[in-house]
Design a protein around this motif. Structure first.
Motif, mmCIF file in Angstrom:
data_model
loop_
_atom_site.group_PDB
_atom_site.id
_atom_site.type_symbol
_atom_site.label_atom_id
_atom_site.label_comp_id
_atom_site.label_asym_id
_atom_site.label_seq_id
_atom_site.Cartn_x
_atom_site.Cartn_y
_atom_site.Cartn_z
ATOM 1 N N UNK A 1 -1.621 11.544 -22.139
ATOM 2 C CA UNK A 1 -0.736 12.194 -21.191
ATOM 3 C C UNK A 1 0.126 11.246 -20.389
ATOM 4 N N UNK A 2 0.366 10.047 -20.900
ATOM 5 C CA UNK A 2 1.232 9.115 -20.192
ATOM 6 C C UNK A 2 0.520 8.229 -19.215
ATOM 7 N N UNK B 1 3.791 1.890 -12.527
ATOM 8 C CA UNK B 1 4.798 2.546 -13.368
ATOM 9 C C UNK B 1 4.344 2.535 -14.821
ATOM 10 N N UNK B 2 5.165 3.071 -15.680
ATOM 11 C CA UNK B 2 4.843 3.023 -17.101
ATOM 12 C C UNK B 2 4.885 1.575 -17.583
ATOM 13 N N UNK B 3 3.784 1.141 -18.169
ATOM 14 C CA UNK B 3 3.653 -0.239 -18.626
ATOM 15 C C UNK B 3 3.014 -0.253 -20.006
ATOM 16 N N UNK B 4 2.997 -1.454 -20.586
ATOM 17 C CA UNK B 4 2.328 -1.679 -21.866
ATOM 18 C C UNK B 4 2.889 -0.946 -23.056
ATOM 19 N N UNK B 5 4.196 -0.997 -23.349
ATOM 20 C CA UNK B 5 5.200 -1.850 -22.737
ATOM 21 C C UNK B 5 5.875 -1.194 -21.539
ATOM 22 N N UNK C 1 15.725 1.631 -14.035
ATOM 23 C CA UNK C 1 15.380 0.409 -13.301
ATOM 24 C C UNK C 1 13.897 0.230 -12.993
ATOM 25 N N UNK C 2 13.124 1.297 -12.923
ATOM 26 C CA UNK C 2 11.704 1.157 -12.580
ATOM 27 C C UNK C 2 10.792 1.834 -13.600
ATOM 28 N N UNK D 1 0.817 -1.214 0.000
ATOM 29 C CA UNK D 1 0.000 0.000 0.000
ATOM 30 C C UNK D 1 0.850 1.264 0.000
ATOM 31 N N UNK D 2 2.025 1.228 0.601
ATOM 32 C CA UNK D 2 2.879 2.419 0.633
ATOM 33 C C UNK D 2 3.455 2.758 -0.740
ATOM 34 N N UNK D 3 3.438 1.807 -1.639
ATOM 35 C CA UNK D 3 3.927 2.023 -3.007
ATOM 36 C C UNK D 3 3.212 1.052 -3.928
ATOM 37 N N UNK D 4 1.973 1.352 -4.323
ATOM 38 C CA UNK D 4 1.179 0.396 -5.107
ATOM 39 C C UNK D 4 1.831 -0.033 -6.408
#
Length: 833
Positions: free
Chosen positions: A521-522, A481-485, A462-463, A372-375
């Protein structure tokens, strides 16, 4: 539109120069990097520190959050101070803390390392310079601790150095050090002797210094001291029984591996040690755990696994001081399917595991995991991989005053909990949570803030990276984080000036499409269909209307894609060039390489060098186009800032003499909807981050002397495109800092340049269509860009809608693109409407 009356102008001009801004972290949460060590104070509850490889030292707070305590040390001149190779506490004084600082032992680090000391828990520091370098981000950085304070004599401090420099001792509380010549073995193992960079070919040195608190006093000092050495052929474990005067290899020791951790359990009169056949943090395929009896000098192999199960070494080691015989050890780099934690309550005779196989490939977890502190840790990593417990676990500690409180760190975050003893029950199930609140340890490789779009886009090593849609989101860890890809490392991000919802980002891997695009917008992404699976890394920019991407890649030269087509080479721009797009004119792009400036008027298809544009400059560091004014472009060079208002045809020096040898530069919304300029360079306060509210006529140090940003030549800058006075600094190790303030200039604000820039009417540019241009590209007419690419002629371009086209002192384009006409708004500012 908004105008400032003459009276208000005079008041602004008379305002005093403000002090430095007050900085805080954008909250990614979860840490994001490799935390290499955790140290609790042995007798004072709640005192603990965590060291990181590139993000400095942190102090634990009562609410389980962390406070960075070395930011003030990591100035541009001392940027290696965010590398922490060791930390030690004074057992007799909970207010005292020591750390060994320095990032690299090879040529990457220009300065010698240092030992810093604080008597107020990191609020203030004193520095002792060493005659050699320290490597907080070198191989073997998770072993230790290499630094130790005599538990019964606070004046005595030992440090085990790298690079064959041996053991060093202080008798004045780390104010000075001298070499201990009687320990001959300096740890000469190197991971890769063929590495010409010196990174993998440096001698690993000593791995830890541990005092035996149960031994007798000798001349006011603890008599027995143990030292670990990076030597797996002769001996790796040494002892002194005469307070450091003489040393000998400990008889009967394991010799096949390197010792990583060594902890004393005084009630048992025992030492526990973890070993691996690699120094870490990435290697190690075999290892062991051993118990050494301090009374009779006997060894016992207590390795938790054997046979085919032993496919890794051991790193992290936690010893329970309240429950003798209870300890935790961690696998070092068990890459599949997950790391393993082992617990023993009988001094290593038997062990239990944090997880085990059920019906393969199913796992039975004896823990619950809370993020929860960093979903984003769950969304981007745990849910995407088998590695839940983590990897690279060298830091693992049980609170010496609370058997339920434990912490461990991975290559990604810091975990822990407060019910560890539940592990020992018949229905064992412990609670593990992300406990990295306040730790921001990421390398930021690109930043953008889109006017009318996402407030902050951060490309991160790295993330992957993160999107913060609004300023109010900056203190809330992202959901994902940024995904897909998902690129593990994103090297750059950019937005389209006229269509800020369109964003591009670049990844650094090989064998996949390393360009991703977004139209919201990302928030969501898709792979660019025209990208190859070979080119990667570097920087990329979007044209103003988002139909064209120009990419200065790391391995494929400068590339271009239009309307999501295949990327093709741009032969007219040198490989590795610095690039930028005009934020208002879709056809205009800019480039720089060496001391040359290039411009394109055909949406990046071709570039032409502008002869003599940059005067005597020999290095282009950054290029920034004005967020709203077509044709206004600034170039940061080794001779300072240069500005053009005619699409790079001609340049004039900015604030000549006031800011020199500049690096990153950015625009940000200022007071009264004007635009501030932010730049890193050498000014009146030295090498700092400066801001100008008056088009570069005057510069104010907004960094100050409290906040360090590390190596300033490598930071990333972005001024907010949506919130007045907000500026972002992306660092190599401490994530993104931001601050908000009013940048007040001096008398220079009364000049024509200042009036032209800050008093003009400003109106937010709203695209004429809401259709995202990445999915529905817009073809720009020739009238929207300079009409010629010839470097030696005066531009005949027409200014775009909302752009400036005249006014007192205006030297730029005066004609407007059809159907707009140049209309006076006041004496100083005429606009295409």
């Amino acid at each position: 539109m908004r105008y400032l009356p003459t009276l208000q102008l005079l008041l602004v001009a008379a305002a005093p120069i403000r002090a430095a801004f007050s900085w805080k972290n954008v909250r990614f949460g979860g840490g994001g990097g490799f935390s290499t060590g955790i140290v609790f104070h042995p007798t004072t509850k709640g005192v603990a520190y965590l060291r990181t490889d590139i993000g400095g030292l942190y102090r634990l707070n009562a609410d389980d959050s962390w406070t960075p305590v070395t930011d003030s040390l990591a100035t541009d001149a001392e940027w290696g101070s965010w590398g922490v190779d060791a930390v030690a506490l004074d057992p007799q004084n909970p207010d005292k803390v020591y750390a060994a600082l320095g990032l690299y032992t090879n040529d990457w680090e220009p300065k010698m390392g240092s030992i810093v000391r604080s008597s107020d828990r990191g609020a203030t520091w004193s520095r002792t310079r060493l005659p050699f370098k320290v490597g907080g981000n070198m191989p073997g950085r998770g072993v230790g601790e290499r630094l130790a304070v005599d538990p019964r004599n606070s004046s005595i401090v030992y440090f085990g150095a790298r690079s064959g420099n041996g053991l060093w001792k202080s008798v004045d509380g780390a104010a000075s050090f001298s070499k201990v010549s009687t320990l001959a073995n300096t740890g000469t193992f190197v991971p890769d002797p063929t590495d010409v960079s010196g990174y993998q070919s440096d001698k690993q040195g000593l791995t830890f210094v541990t005092f035996d608190s149960t031994s007798a006093l000798l001349n006011g000092a603890t008599s027995r001291i143990f030292v670990g050495v990076a030597d797996n052929t002769t001996a790796s474990f040494y002892v002194s029984n005469d307070a450091g005067s003489t040393w000998a290899a400990v008889p009967g020791q394991p010799k096949a591996y390197f010792p990583h951790k060594c902890k004393v359990q005084p009630t048992e009169k025992a030492l526990y040690l973890t070993y691996s056949n690699g120094l870490g943090p990435f290697d190690g395929t075999l290892g062991g755990v051993y118990r050494y009896d301090l009374t009779n000098g006997s060894w016992k192999d207590i390795t938790p696994v054997s046979g085919s199960d032993l496919s890794h070494g051991f790193g992290g080691l936690g010893v329970d001081m309240q429950k003798p015989g209870t300890l935790l050890v961690a696998s070092l780099n068990a890459w599949w399917p997950d790391a393993q934690l082992f617990r023993s309550t009988d001094s290593g005779a038997t062990w239990t595991r944090i997880w085990e196989w059920a019906n393969y490939p199913e796992q039975k977890w004896h823990y619950g995991l809370n993020t929860d502190n960093a979903p984003w840790i769950n969304a981007g990593f745990i849910s995407q991989d088998t590695k839940r417990i983590g990897w690279m676990i060298e830091a693992l500690e049980i609170d010496p005053l609370d058997s339920n409180h434990w912490l461990y760190a991975t290559g990604l975050t810091v975990y822990g909990g407060r019910d560890l003893t539940k592990w020992d029950g018949p229905n064992r199930n412990v609670s593990i949570s992300v406990m990295a609140n306040g730790i921001e340890e990421t390398a930021v490789l690109g930043l953008a803030s889109a006017p009318g779009g996402s407030e902050l886009l951060a490309a991160v090593g790295d993330v992957s990276g993160f999107t913060f849609k609004k300023t109010s989101d900056l203190d809330t860890p992202p959901m994902e984080p940024w995904m897909g890809p998902k690129f593990i490392t994103t090297t750059d991000v950019d937005y389209a000036g006229n269509r800020p919802g369109n964003v591009v980002r670049i990844g650094n891997a090989q064998g996949a499409k390393e360009v991703a695009i977004s139209t919201d917008g990302g928030v969501s992404w898709k792979a660019h269909p025209g990208a190859s699976d070979t080119a990667h890394s570097g920087t990329a920019v979007l044209s103003a209307n988002a139909d064209t991407i120009v990419w200065s890649s790391a391995n494929g030269g400068v590339l271009r894609s239009q309307n999501q087509g295949t990327f093709s080479a741009v032969a007219s721009l040198p490989s590795g060039a610095v690039i930028a797009s005009d934020r208002a004119d879709n056809a205009a792009f800019y480039g720089g390489s060496g001391g040359h400036f290039y411009r394109s008027t055909d949406t990046g298809a071709t570039f032409a060098a502008v002869s003599g544009a940059l005067r005597s400059a020999t290095a282009v560091r950054d290029i920034a186009a004005h967020p709203k004014i077509a044709g206004e472009v600034w170039v940061s060079t080794d001779i300072g800032l240069l500005k053009s208002v005619d699409y790079g045809m001609t340049f004039t020096p900015v604030g000549a003499g006031s800011l020199n040898n500049t690096h990153q530069i950015a625009f940000g919304l200022g007071a009264g909807s004007a635009w501030n300029v932010y730049a890193v360079g050498t000014g009146a306060a030295g090498v700092k981050l400066y801001a100008s509210p008056d088009n570069g006529a005057s510069w104010v140090d907004i960094q100050g002397d409290v906040q360090g940003f590390g190596n300033l030549s490598g930071v990333k800058l972005a001024g907010s495109g949506n919130s007045e006075g907000v500026v972002y600094v992306g660092t190599n190790g401490r994530g993104v800092f931001y601050a908000k303030g009013v940048v007040a200039g001096g008398k220079e604000e009364m000049t024509t340049t200042f009036v032209t820039t800050t008093v003009k009417a400003t109106k937010t540019v709203t695209p004429t269509t809401a259709t995202p241009a990445i999915t529905s590209p817009v073809t720009t007419s020739a009238a929207s860009a300079p009409s010629t690419a010839t470097a030696s002629t005066v531009p005949t371009a027409a200014a775009q809608h909302w752009a400036q086209c005249g006014g007192t002192g205006w030297m730029g384009v005066t004609a407007c693109a059809s159907p707009w006409t140049c209309q006076p708004q006041n004496d100083w500012y005429h606009q295409c409407l």
